[in-house]
Write an enzyme that holds these catalytic residues in place. Structure first.
Site, PDB file in Angstrom:
ATOM      1  N   GLY A  72       2.520  -6.477  -4.447  1.00  0.00           N
ATOM      2  CA  GLY A  72       3.983  -6.483  -4.256  1.00  0.00           C
ATOM      3  C   GLY A  72       4.654  -7.815  -4.509  1.00  0.00           C
ATOM      4  O   GLY A  72       5.832  -7.975  -4.192  1.00  0.00           O
ATOM      5  N   LYS A  77      -6.921   5.477  -3.722  1.00  0.00           N
ATOM      6  CA  LYS A  77      -6.241   5.874  -2.480  1.00  0.00           C
ATOM      7  C   LYS A  77      -6.815   7.208  -1.992  1.00  0.00           C
ATOM      8  O   LYS A  77      -6.087   8.149  -1.709  1.00  0.00           O
ATOM      9  CB  LYS A  77      -4.726   5.964  -2.682  1.00  0.00           C
ATOM     10  CG  LYS A  77      -4.088   4.638  -3.063  1.00  0.00           C
ATOM     11  CD  LYS A  77      -2.571   4.710  -3.114  1.00  0.00           C
ATOM     12  CE  LYS A  77      -1.934   3.389  -3.492  1.00  0.00           C
ATOM     13  NZ  LYS A  77      -2.057   3.011  -4.900  1.00  0.00           N
TER      14      LYS A  77
HETATM   15  O1  O7E Z   1       4.144  -4.378  -8.643  1.00  0.00           O
HETATM   16  P1  O7E Z   1       3.029  -4.779  -9.528  1.00  0.00           P
HETATM   17  O2  O7E Z   1       3.289  -4.469 -10.971  1.00  0.00           O
HETATM   18  O3  O7E Z   1       2.560  -6.189  -9.311  1.00  0.00           O
HETATM   19  O4  O7E Z   1       1.780  -3.816  -9.193  1.00  0.00           O
HETATM   20  C1  O7E Z   1       1.264  -3.700  -7.935  1.00  0.00           C
HETATM   21  C2  O7E Z   1       0.007  -2.859  -7.945  1.00  0.00           C
HETATM   22  O5  O7E Z   1      -0.419  -2.683  -6.609  1.00  0.00           O
HETATM   23  C3  O7E Z   1       0.165  -1.448  -8.499  1.00  0.00           C
HETATM   24  O6  O7E Z   1      -1.078  -1.078  -9.079  1.00  0.00           O
HETATM   25  C4  O7E Z   1       0.440  -0.587  -7.294  1.00  0.00           C
HETATM   26  O7  O7E Z   1      -0.003   0.731  -7.452  1.00  0.00           O
HETATM   27  C5  O7E Z   1      -0.403  -1.311  -6.240  1.00  0.00           C
HETATM   28  N1  O7E Z   1       0.083  -1.206  -4.855  1.00  0.00           N
HETATM   29  C6  O7E Z   1       1.365  -1.526  -4.513  1.00  0.00           C
HETATM   30  O8  O7E Z   1       2.170  -1.940  -5.352  1.00  0.00           O
HETATM   31  N2  O7E Z   1       1.769  -1.370  -3.216  1.00  0.00           N
HETATM   32  C7  O7E Z   1       0.964  -0.956  -2.228  1.00  0.00           C
HETATM   33  O9  O7E Z   1       1.364  -0.872  -1.077  1.00  0.00           O
HETATM   34  C8  O7E Z   1      -0.358  -0.660  -2.536  1.00  0.00           C
HETATM   35  C9  O7E Z   1      -0.795  -0.853  -3.848  1.00  0.00           C
HETATM   36  C10 O7E Z   1      -2.177  -0.775  -4.099  1.00  0.00           C
HETATM   37  O10 O7E Z   1      -2.842  -1.577  -4.722  1.00  0.00           O
HETATM   38  O11 O7E Z   1      -2.736   0.178  -3.476  1.00  0.00           O
HETATM   39  C11 O7E Z   1      -3.964   0.029  -3.047  1.00  0.00           C
HETATM   40  C12 O7E Z   1      -4.118   1.096  -2.095  1.00  0.00           C
END
Ligand code: O7E
Length: 270
Positions: free
Chosen positions: A226, A105
């Site tokens: 998500g 990020k």
């Molecule tokens: O909820 P989980 O355990 O399935 O994990 C979701 C993963 O996606 C986790 O690594 C979290 O940091 C990431 N993520 C989100 O959950 N929501 C977001 O909006 C963005 C991310 C993400 O991957 O960010 C990339 C910028």
């Protein structure tokens, strides 16, 4: 096993390739090979680095034929360090021909973003997630240039999956024309203008995914985190226009990771 440097030699030059990067090819080839649109978010936590490395490798080994890429966040980087990550999970992902995404990020001024991008790319990551909020000039310009010269990819954070995301990502912004545009639509426009290689849109927001898909067209992959633990429905996200789902706890937190990944894979294939 992926031939990272060898395959580079046989590819067209950076200028000839335009916006095509190795990451996109490797991702779609892994998705076809494993018949899967799942990016594994390997976010296990353990204060003991050796245990964490062992557990992470075990999860990756068990789902290697059920996912199409690996995404790491700070959990592993902060506990194992860059070298530790490279020698354990990145090495395995490379052996399994799964591209690796660093969820950094990136959101700082140019020279710091540039330093981080070089460090992650040179370690072996194929793509980095960056935040468009910092803008182009002396912000993400250096990140895109670093990626371009290394044949790597940049994925832009466009709309987050958490409930609080709406307060910022849907905020209407007055345009020079006098009309208003929500922040996430501006970010989608920027992704197209900057020639990003993908967008992140929360799986918890199918209506937003549809709108981003409409604006971005069919060529730009949408990665949606998500599902499961955060309440998003995998099928709804895919039907709305997501290309890949980013899944963490629903897989690595399951008693049988392989079965959990396979279940999601079959669900979205229906
Ligand atoms: O909820 P989980 O355990 O399935 O994990 C979701 C993963 O996606 C986790 O690594 C979290 O940091 C990431 N993520 C989100 O959950 N929501 C977001 O909006 C963005 C991310 C993400 O991957 O960010 C990339 C910028």
């Amino acid at each position: 096993m992926k031939q990272r440097s060898g395959s580079l030699l046989r590819r067209p030059s950076v200028a000839q390739r335009g916006n095509e990067v190795k990451f996109k090819e490797e991702l779609s080839s892994a998705a076809k090979r494993n018949n899967s649109r799942i990016v594994l978010a390997l976010d296990l936590e353990d204060s003991n680095p050796e245990e964490l490395a062992k557990r992470s490798q075990k999860v990756l080994e068990s789902v290697k034929d059920y996912v199409c890429a690996l995404k790491l966040n700070r959990q592993l980087i902060l506990t194992l360090g860059l070298r530790g990550v490279a020698d354990t999970v990145l090495k395995l992902a490379n052996e399994y021909s799964l591209p690796a995404i660093m969820d950094a990020k990136l959101n700082d001024v140019g020279h710091t973003n540039g330093f981080m991008a070089r460090a992650y790319f040179d370690l072996g990551f194929d793509a980095i997630i960056a935040s468009p909020v910092v803008g182009w000039e002396n912000g993400l310009d250096i990140v895109f240039e670093t990626a371009r010269t290394r044949d790597k990819a940049i994925i832009l954070l466009t709309y987050m999956s958490n409930p609080g995301a709406e307060a910022f990502y849907s905020l209407p912004v007055l345009q020079p024309t006098g009309t208003k545009k929500p922040v996430f639509e501006i970010f989608t426009d920027l992704a197209l203008k900057w020639k990003a290689h993908g967008l992140i849109v929360g799986a918890t927001k199918p209506a937003i995914i549809s709108r981003v898909r409409e604006l971005a067209g069919s060529g730009l992959p949408i990665f949606s985190p998500g599902v499961g633990a955060q309440g998003g429905d995998p099928r709804m996200a895919m039907a709305a226009g997501s290309t890949y789902l980013i899944v963490g706890r629903s897989i690595y937190g399951a008693s049988d990771c392989k079965e959990a990944a396979d279940r999601i894979r079959r669900e979205i294939a229906k």
